[in-house]
Design a protein around this motif. Structure first.
Motif, mmCIF file in Angstrom:
data_model
loop_
_atom_site.group_PDB
_atom_site.id
_atom_site.type_symbol
_atom_site.label_atom_id
_atom_site.label_comp_id
_atom_site.label_asym_id
_atom_site.label_seq_id
_atom_site.Cartn_x
_atom_site.Cartn_y
_atom_site.Cartn_z
ATOM 1 N N MET A 69 49.532 -68.737 144.703
ATOM 2 C CA MET A 69 47.953 -69.450 144.429
ATOM 3 C C MET A 69 48.240 -69.015 142.713
ATOM 4 S SD MET A 69 43.985 -68.160 145.813
ATOM 5 C CE MET A 69 43.709 -66.983 144.617
ATOM 6 N N GLY A 70 47.473 -69.919 141.994
ATOM 7 C CA GLY A 70 47.845 -70.053 140.342
ATOM 8 C C GLY A 70 46.891 -69.340 139.997
ATOM 9 N N LEU A 71 47.165 -68.612 138.201
ATOM 10 C CA LEU A 71 45.666 -68.603 137.720
ATOM 11 C C LEU A 71 45.145 -69.533 136.985
ATOM 12 C CD1 LEU A 71 48.025 -64.755 136.556
ATOM 13 C CD2 LEU A 71 46.545 -65.020 138.349
ATOM 14 N N PHE A 72 43.683 -68.679 136.268
ATOM 15 C CA PHE A 72 43.284 -69.780 135.853
ATOM 16 C C PHE A 72 42.466 -69.018 134.738
ATOM 17 C CE2 PHE A 72 41.198 -69.103 139.737
ATOM 18 C CZ PHE A 72 40.062 -68.271 139.316
ATOM 19 N N ASP A 73 41.425 -69.303 133.985
ATOM 20 C CA ASP A 73 40.127 -69.626 132.969
ATOM 21 C C ASP A 73 39.310 -70.038 133.059
ATOM 22 O OD1 ASP A 73 42.333 -67.160 131.274
ATOM 23 O OD2 ASP A 73 42.462 -69.433 130.144
ATOM 24 N N SER A 74 37.765 -69.158 133.177
ATOM 25 C CA SER A 74 36.651 -69.505 133.930
ATOM 26 C C SER A 74 35.301 -69.767 132.550
ATOM 27 C CB SER A 74 35.715 -68.635 134.910
ATOM 28 O OG SER A 74 36.850 -68.942 135.784
ATOM 29 N N VAL A 75 34.829 -70.965 132.287
ATOM 30 C CA VAL A 75 34.016 -70.834 131.861
ATOM 31 C C VAL A 75 32.398 -70.896 132.852
ATOM 32 C CG1 VAL A 75 32.426 -72.511 129.913
ATOM 33 C CG2 VAL A 75 35.107 -72.725 130.313
ATOM 34 N N ILE A 76 31.919 -70.068 132.138
ATOM 35 C CA ILE A 76 30.762 -69.140 132.662
ATOM 36 C C ILE A 76 29.521 -69.671 132.335
ATOM 37 C CG2 ILE A 76 28.927 -67.883 133.690
ATOM 38 C CD1 ILE A 76 31.709 -67.569 135.087
ATOM 39 N N GLU A 99 30.357 -71.284 137.625
ATOM 40 C CA GLU A 99 31.827 -70.747 137.230
ATOM 41 C C GLU A 99 32.240 -72.235 137.236
ATOM 42 O OE1 GLU A 99 36.000 -68.442 138.376
ATOM 43 O OE2 GLU A 99 34.234 -67.690 138.960
ATOM 44 N N PHE A 100 33.536 -72.462 136.327
ATOM 45 C CA PHE A 100 34.124 -73.782 135.487
ATOM 46 C C PHE A 100 35.673 -73.254 135.680
ATOM 47 C CE2 PHE A 100 29.672 -76.110 135.230
ATOM 48 C CZ PHE A 100 30.143 -77.168 135.679
ATOM 49 N N GLN A 101 36.440 -73.278 136.219
ATOM 50 C CA GLN A 101 38.271 -73.223 135.997
ATOM 51 C C GLN A 101 38.865 -74.308 135.769
ATOM 52 O OE1 GLN A 101 39.512 -72.332 139.977
ATOM 53 N NE2 GLN A 101 38.090 -69.917 140.274
ATOM 54 N N SER A 102 40.121 -73.719 134.452
ATOM 55 C CA SER A 102 40.284 -75.025 134.083
ATOM 56 C C SER A 102 41.955 -74.103 133.484
ATOM 57 C CB SER A 102 39.534 -74.824 132.613
ATOM 58 O OG SER A 102 40.887 -74.890 131.519
ATOM 59 N N LYS A 103 43.137 -74.785 133.401
ATOM 60 C CA LYS A 103 44.115 -74.159 133.884
ATOM 61 C C LYS A 103 44.754 -74.825 132.631
ATOM 62 C CE LYS A 103 45.849 -73.985 138.328
ATOM 63 N NZ LYS A 103 46.088 -72.993 139.436
ATOM 64 N N SER A 104 43.857 -74.898 131.104
ATOM 65 C CA SER A 104 44.593 -75.305 130.290
ATOM 66 C C SER A 104 44.649 -74.346 129.334
ATOM 67 C CB SER A 104 43.586 -76.496 129.637
ATOM 68 O OG SER A 104 43.729 -77.785 130.243
ATOM 69 N N GLY A 105 44.204 -72.975 130.102
ATOM 70 C CA GLY A 105 44.519 -72.594 128.478
ATOM 71 C C GLY A 105 45.034 -70.995 129.266
ATOM 72 N N ALA A 109 37.411 -75.854 126.997
ATOM 73 C CA ALA A 109 36.525 -77.145 127.083
ATOM 74 C C ALA A 109 36.523 -78.902 127.489
ATOM 75 C CB ALA A 109 35.139 -77.072 125.939
ATOM 76 N N ALA A 110 37.628 -79.189 126.776
ATOM 77 C CA ALA A 110 38.220 -80.487 126.731
ATOM 78 C C ALA A 110 38.512 -80.669 127.860
ATOM 79 C CB ALA A 110 38.941 -80.992 126.240
ATOM 80 N N ASP A 111 38.610 -79.817 128.754
ATOM 81 C CA ASP A 111 40.105 -79.602 130.236
ATOM 82 C C ASP A 111 38.721 -79.927 131.074
ATOM 83 O OD1 ASP A 111 41.983 -79.733 132.495
ATOM 84 O OD2 ASP A 111 41.157 -77.585 133.020
#
Length: 77
Positions: free
Chosen positions: A1-8, A19-25, A42-44
């Protein structure tokens, strides 16, 4: 399982945290709100769909920067 960053994002109908998850950060489980999200994250998530538990479906969209500040707007139409 990979890690991610989230935007709330608050649901525009019920106010719940969505929660929106992104692997771009940096992908170190960092959490951002729409006022402090880095541009590449944000672009992701631009255009991502979300279904809140209250039943509202909405998308995130990037708005033009205002005063060199990124805005993410909720499109619930």
């Amino acid at each position: 399982m990979g890690l991610f960053d989230s935007v709330i994002v608050k649901c525009p109908r019920c106010g719940a945290d969505c929660e929106f998850q992104s692997k771009s950060g940096d992908c170190v489980l960092r959490r951002y709100n729409v006022d402090d999200v880095p541009m590449r994250i944000a672009a992701d998530i631009d255009g991502e769909d979300f279904s809140c538990n209250c039943g509202l479906r909405f998308k995130l969209r990037l708005a033009p920067p205002v005063s060199s500040r990124l805005q993410v707007v909720i499109d619930d139409s």
